[in-house]
Design an enzyme around this catalytic site. Structure first.
Site, PDB file in Angstrom:
ATOM      1  N   HIS B   8       0.889  -1.614  -0.090  1.00  0.00           N
ATOM      2  CA  HIS B   8      -0.698   0.014  -0.213  1.00  0.00           C
ATOM      3  C   HIS B   8       0.423   1.606  -0.259  1.00  0.00           C
ATOM      4  CE1 HIS B   8       0.660  -0.556   4.639  1.00  0.00           C
ATOM      5  NE2 HIS B   8       0.768   1.267   4.466  1.00  0.00           N
ATOM      6  N   GLU B 136       7.687   1.743   5.172  1.00  0.00           N
ATOM      7  CA  GLU B 136       7.092   0.245   5.754  1.00  0.00           C
ATOM      8  C   GLU B 136       7.730  -0.705   5.385  1.00  0.00           C
ATOM      9  OE1 GLU B 136       2.713   0.629   6.794  1.00  0.00           O
ATOM     10  OE2 GLU B 136       3.023  -1.285   7.776  1.00  0.00           O
TER      11      GLU B 136
END
Lengths: 146, 146
Positions: B8, B136
């Site tokens: 994402h 991330e």
């Protein structure tokens, strides 16, 4: 208007060569295209292909280096000297229809529709009209329709 | 280390409700998950699912609103009042192995490994060590290995 595939995310960098080394050595990218110039857009670009369950057909990362002093990327790099996330690009089936759609909503389009890095027509929408997000709309390359 | 799926991209917003309306009405998103709180991380999030040729399994857009006054998102929104691109998230097969890999390269990891929005372990890498990109790393959810 129907949200299309998230084709790529654009990441600005002072040095494509340094970014390629970072993606290969630090992040383990295996598939990065050769950089090429888009002088009309004032940028040099290449794409990091990312994996999915079916191949290297994930959302790409577009690395973007200024082509010259007048590049629109220079302003971004002045504010973000290390580089970073610059824009998102969504595909649409028909670029003219998409342009009409966004214009009809009063969204500012940055310049004319032109040919983008994937060889299909593109345009950019003003980040101030898109909740802070510089947004590129590109026509899906022929033969890759979804 | 092998680059995994681009799971994402995180987009910060002052208002998830307003962002959802924007993605639905302006961009034509058809599939957006219900927002939920991650109080330990100081955020409220939801995901915009994006299409690919095989379904709604494209790279997601994570909309992120501050959970409270101490949210780490507030600093970003102070600099970017309209919101915008905040981080990228790549999957890895083994989070402990990935942590060792990045630590071995001298990359600063922001805090302990913890459970992220997809229910699997995650950590963040310092943008100053990642060419300006807050990154991330998340473990691929079980049953979704590639």
């Amino acid at each position: 208007m129907k949200l299309g595939r998230l084709n790529h995310i654009g990441i600005a960098t002072r040095s494509i060569a340094e970014s390629i080394a970072h993606y290969r050595q630090t992040l383990g990218a295996a598939d990065i295209t050769e950089p090429f110039d888009l002088p009309e857009q004032g940028v040099k670009v290449c794409f990091v292909n990312t994996p999915t369950g079916t191949g290297m057909d994930g959302t790409q990362i577009e690395l973007i280096e200024p082509y010259d002093e007048s590049s629109p990327i220079n302003g971004f790099l002045a504010k973000n000297p290390l580089g970073g996330q610059h824009h998102l690009c969504f595909e649409v089936a028909d670029i003219a229809e998409a342009r009409d759609w966004f214009e009809g909503q009063g969204k500012r389009i940055l310049g004319p529709t032109r040919i983008g890095a994937h060889g299909t027509p593109i345009f950019f929408l003003h980040p101030k009209d898109m909740m802070g997000q510089l947004t590129e709309i590109m026509e899906t390359p022929k033969g890759e329709g979804h």
